[in-house]
Design a protein around this motif. Structure first.
Motif, PDB file in Angstrom:
ATOM      1  N   ALA A  83     -13.707  36.734 -21.733  1.00 11.95           N
ATOM      2  CA  ALA A  83     -12.993  36.373 -22.957  1.00 11.95           C
ATOM      3  C   ALA A  83     -14.012  36.044 -24.045  1.00 11.95           C
ATOM      4  N   VAL A  84     -13.653  36.334 -25.302  1.00  6.01           N
ATOM      5  CA  VAL A  84     -14.472  35.893 -26.429  1.00  6.01           C
ATOM      6  C   VAL A  84     -13.581  35.161 -27.427  1.00  6.01           C
ATOM      7  N   VAL A  85     -14.212  34.312 -28.221  1.00  8.98           N
ATOM      8  CA  VAL A  85     -13.505  33.712 -29.359  1.00  8.98           C
ATOM      9  C   VAL A  85     -14.217  34.186 -30.623  1.00  8.98           C
ATOM     10  N   THR A  86     -13.548  34.107 -31.752  1.00 14.04           N
ATOM     11  CA  THR A  86     -14.199  34.493 -33.004  1.00 14.04           C
ATOM     12  C   THR A  86     -14.554  33.241 -33.797  1.00 14.04           C
ATOM     13  N   VAL A  87     -15.716  33.282 -34.428  1.00  9.30           N
ATOM     14  CA  VAL A  87     -16.163  32.165 -35.274  1.00  9.30           C
ATOM     15  C   VAL A  87     -16.798  32.752 -36.528  1.00  9.30           C
ATOM     16  N   ALA A  88     -16.866  31.952 -37.568  1.00  9.12           N
ATOM     17  CA  ALA A  88     -17.470  32.421 -38.820  1.00  9.12           C
ATOM     18  C   ALA A  88     -18.957  32.681 -38.613  1.00  9.12           C
ATOM     19  N   ASP A  89     -19.425  33.786 -39.150  1.00  4.90           N
ATOM     20  CA  ASP A  89     -20.850  34.114 -39.063  1.00  4.90           C
ATOM     21  C   ASP A  89     -21.567  33.376 -40.198  1.00  4.90           C
ATOM     22  N   ILE A  90     -22.191  32.250 -39.840  1.00  3.15           N
ATOM     23  CA  ILE A  90     -22.837  31.416 -40.877  1.00  3.15           C
ATOM     24  C   ILE A  90     -24.350  31.607 -40.882  1.00  3.15           C
ATOM     25  N   ARG A  91     -24.834  32.706 -40.250  1.00  7.97           N
ATOM     26  CA  ARG A  91     -26.286  32.885 -40.137  1.00  7.97           C
ATOM     27  C   ARG A  91     -26.923  33.335 -41.450  1.00  7.97           C
TER      28      ARG A  91
END
Ligand code: PLP
Length: 291
Positions: free
Chosen positions: A133-141
């Motif tokens: 499973a994966v979750v999505t998160v904001a790409d803040i890099r």
């Protein structure tokens, strides 16, 4: 005993150390590479060396030793730790100098770290059979994600968020598009059956495994597009997977709790995983770490 290499010395890994003035400690002014190992063979050895050279050049860091010498060190660390299935980790920093943001002038000797870690191959294969499973998160890099630096705080925060939500990996979303994952590249087989992954840009790491999978898919006449996909496209996809040196090609069966396809590894993912393992570890290009 596990042994690490640090600046010419082989030391117990638990006691191996660098200076508190090291620019890796102070500024994450350092690059790294990770090679997969199976049966003592390095996967994609050349691809990782090529990316290392690029990362060093982008940061105007000198290579600490010849590539041939570096290969010898990697093999020696693998040999001393008797690792047959696992990972080899290499880090090169700009070196230790009195803290000052600008580069040391004159330059100082770079710091080199090499470690080797075992992985349980049966557990990895079992995970691939099931999918993750994966979750999505904001790409803040930052805006140079193409350089493989140890500045991984945003990646670490994303992975922690995955862990806290019972997921294996975090997919990073920027402007509505999935860029990649915290430590792997992201792929889908879209609703039309087209294999898709984000194109090379400063927003993603140019995964060595990604490049191998693209080549293997094209060799098999699969429909392939290096074109970014949205989260909505991912949720409507037939299949999803991630690629990295440590995971190979690993099926993603759930995104944010929603099933992808039948929530089992799909046929294209399975084909590419098997093809990759064969090409990376059994093919003539793989180099033996032992003997
Ligand atoms: N993307 C990120 C952010 C990574 O950290 C990694 C590997 O660690 C990858 C992609 C996959 O790259 P590779 O296939 O070269 O291991």
């Amino acid at each position: 005993m596990n042994v690490a290499y640090v600046n010419g010395v082989y030391a117990p890994r638990s006691r191996a150390a660098v200076s508190i003035e090291d620019r890796a400690v102070q500024f994450a002014d350092s690059v790294y590479e990770v090679w997969g190992l199976r049966d003592g063979r390095f996967a994609d050895e050349e691809g990782h060396f090529a990316r290392l050279a690029r990362s060093l050049a982008e940061l105007r860091m000198a290579a600490p030793m010849s590539e041939a010498a570096l290969r010898q060190v990697l093999r020696e660390v693998v040999r001393r730790n008797r690792v047959r299935d696992g990972l080899v980790y290499l880090q090169i920093s700009r070196g230790a100098a009195r803290r000052d943001h600008a580069f040391p002038n004159p330059p100082v000797a770079p710091t080199i770290i090499v470690t080797a870690s075992r992985m349980d191959r049966r557990a990895l294969d079992a995970r691939a059979e099931k999918g993750v499973a994966v979750v999505t998160v904001a790409d803040i890099r930052w805006s140079r994600c193409d350089i493989k630096t140890t500045g991984l705080l945003a990646n670490a925060l994303a992975r922690q968020q995955a862990r806290e939500n019972g997921a294996f990996e975090a997919w990073l979303v920027r402007d509505g598009f999935v860029t990649e994952a915290s430590a792997s590249n992201a792929w889908i087989v879209d609703s039309r059956g087209v294999l898709r992954t984000a194109p090379e840009s400063d927003n993603i790491l140019r995964g060595v495994t990604r490049a191998a999978i693209l080549r293997l898919a094209r060799e098999r006449q699969m429909a392939v597009e290096e074109r970014a996909f949205t989260l909505e496209e991912a949720l409507a996809a037939r299949e999803a997977f991630i690629t990295s040196a440590s995971a190979g090609a690993l099926a993603v069966t759930r995104i944010d709790g929603r099933a992808i396809g039948d929530a089992v590894p799909g046929p294209i993912t399975r084909t590419l995983r098997a093809a990759y393992l064969h090409a990376a570890y059994a093919g003539g290009a793989a180099a033996r770490a032992h003997g």
